[in-house]
Design a protein around this motif. Structure first.
Motif, PDB file in Angstrom:
ATOM      1  N   ILE A  82       0.854  -1.185   0.000  1.00 38.88           N
ATOM      2  CA  ILE A  82       0.000   0.000   0.000  1.00 38.88           C
ATOM      3  C   ILE A  82       0.892   1.237   0.000  1.00 38.88           C
ATOM      4  CG2 ILE A  82      -1.772   1.267   1.273  1.00 38.88           C
ATOM      5  CD1 ILE A  82      -2.607  -1.394   2.536  1.00 38.88           C
ATOM      6  N   ASP A  83       0.660   2.140  -0.928  1.00 37.31           N
ATOM      7  CA  ASP A  83       1.438   3.371  -0.981  1.00 37.31           C
ATOM      8  C   ASP A  83       1.079   4.289   0.186  1.00 37.31           C
ATOM      9  OD1 ASP A  83       2.696   2.553  -3.292  1.00 37.31           O
ATOM     10  OD2 ASP A  83       1.330   3.645  -4.628  1.00 37.31           O
ATOM     11  N   GLU A  86      -2.460   5.915   0.786  1.00 43.94           N
ATOM     12  CA  GLU A  86      -3.423   5.187  -0.051  1.00 43.94           C
ATOM     13  C   GLU A  86      -4.332   4.323   0.814  1.00 43.94           C
ATOM     14  OE1 GLU A  86      -3.119   2.713  -4.261  1.00 43.94           O
ATOM     15  OE2 GLU A  86      -1.619   2.343  -2.707  1.00 43.94           O
ATOM     16  N   ASP A  90      -8.185   0.924  -2.392  1.00 45.84           N
ATOM     17  CA  ASP A  90      -7.629   1.532  -3.601  1.00 45.84           C
ATOM     18  C   ASP A  90      -6.357   0.798  -4.023  1.00 45.84           C
ATOM     19  OD1 ASP A  90      -9.656   3.420  -3.655  1.00 45.84           O
ATOM     20  OD2 ASP A  90      -8.509   4.879  -2.487  1.00 45.84           O
ATOM     21  N   ALA A  91      -5.548   0.423  -3.045  1.00 47.00           N
ATOM     22  CA  ALA A  91      -4.329  -0.332  -3.347  1.00 47.00           C
ATOM     23  C   ALA A  91      -4.677  -1.691  -3.941  1.00 47.00           C
ATOM     24  CB  ALA A  91      -3.492  -0.508  -2.085  1.00 47.00           C
ATOM     25  N   ARG A  94      -5.638  -1.204  -7.543  1.00 44.09           N
ATOM     26  CA  ARG A  94      -4.461  -0.850  -8.325  1.00 44.09           C
ATOM     27  C   ARG A  94      -3.567  -2.061  -8.568  1.00 44.09           C
ATOM     28  NH1 ARG A  94       0.333  -0.099  -6.562  1.00 44.09           N
ATOM     29  NH2 ARG A  94      -0.304   0.309  -4.387  1.00 44.09           N
ATOM     30  N   GLU A  95      -3.267  -2.805  -7.514  1.00 45.29           N
ATOM     31  CA  GLU A  95      -2.380  -3.957  -7.653  1.00 45.29           C
ATOM     32  C   GLU A  95      -2.995  -5.039  -8.539  1.00 45.29           C
ATOM     33  OE1 GLU A  95       0.657  -4.590  -6.859  1.00 45.29           O
ATOM     34  OE2 GLU A  95       1.153  -2.862  -5.619  1.00 45.29           O
TER      35      GLU A  95
END
Length: 272
Positions: A82-83, A86, A90-91, A94-95
């Protein structure tokens, strides 16, 4: 002596910082144990990761890649770190998209699991994804992985020898195992046991009819959709019914959509 049975941090120092964006730190805490003794506690502070169990037409998306620390290939669920700033969901989106190209219509949270509770701070956030559509893959620099789709029964097969024969690179990631087990528990609550690998379309359709017609009104309808997908999604006839149901299961005519799907599954079971 601590009356609450907890450890307490007195001080902390960083010995090393590295990794992407200097997000991984080797730290040593001065910590007081419950018995009152203060000790040095070394550990790794790292970003929390996500793991995503993505279901589409009766199968689950998996990724296989070489892992440096273990010097071996490991097959697990798509995911990553996880950024900073973030949200875990959402992570997860995205991933999943970066590693498999899949864009999920919705995510269902499965909780967290401590992956190395005594030596690292990270907690993996687990998600179930459905309503996936394909798109382009966008791997990070240095990533090299293979995406594959595996039938659900290969992930929960109780016979280890059968599992090893069907799935040479068994799940090697504890968070992925946890996501599979938690999903399995959720789905058993929806409709009991899923059809096995030996069941044909007719038997699967009978189960799907029961879930669609008698689904638990307290349960999340999205979980019922996942159950149906894993039961009949691998068949063209079942997938067609699911496509229609997914477009109307939560709209103004949701109840009619579910009943129409139940009738279609019943007809499918009786004609095969």
């Amino acid at each position: 002596m601590s009356s609450d049975g907890r450890w307490h941090r007195r001080d902390s120092r960083v010995l090393f910082t590295g990794g992407p964006h200097d997000s991984v730190r080797l730290k040593v805490d001065d910590a007081t144990r419950p018995d009152g003794v203060t000790v040095e506690y070394p550990h790794v502070a790292a970003p929390d990761p996500v793991r995503v169990l993505a279901v589409h037409r009766g199968r689950v998306a998996m990724v296989t890649q070489h892992h440096y620390l273990h010097d071996t290939e490991i097959t697990d669920l798509p995911g990553g770190a996880i950024d900073e700033g973030e949200e875990p969901a959402d992570a997860a989106r995205r991933e999943l998209a970066e590693e498999t190209g899949l864009r999920a219509a919705w995510l269902y949270p499965l909780g967290m699991v401590a992956t190395a509770r005594a030596v690292a701070t990270e907690r993996a956030h687990l998600f179930l994804a459905h309503g996936c559509t394909p798109g382009p893959v966008s791997l990070d620099a240095g990533e090299s992985l293979r995406t594959q789709w595996r039938p659900w029964h290969e992930l929960v097969e109780p016979d280890f020898m059968a599992l090893q024969a069907a799935f040479p690179h068994a799940l090697g990631d504890a968070a992925s195992d946890a996501a599979v087990q938690r999903t399995s528990a959720q789905l058993r609550a929806i409709g009991g046991g899923l059809p096995t690998r030996r069941d044909d379309l007719a038997r699967a359709a009978w189960g799907a009819y029961t879930v669609a017609a008698l689904r638990d009104p307290i349960a999340d309808d999205r979980l019922s959709l996942v159950w149906l997908d894993l039961a009949v999604g691998r068949y063209a006839q079942g997938a067609a019914i699911l496509d229609e149901l997914e477009s109307g299961h939560d709209g103004d005519n949701a109840e009619a959509s579910w009943m129409r799907a139940a009738d279609q599954f019943l007809a499918l079971a009786q004609t095969h």
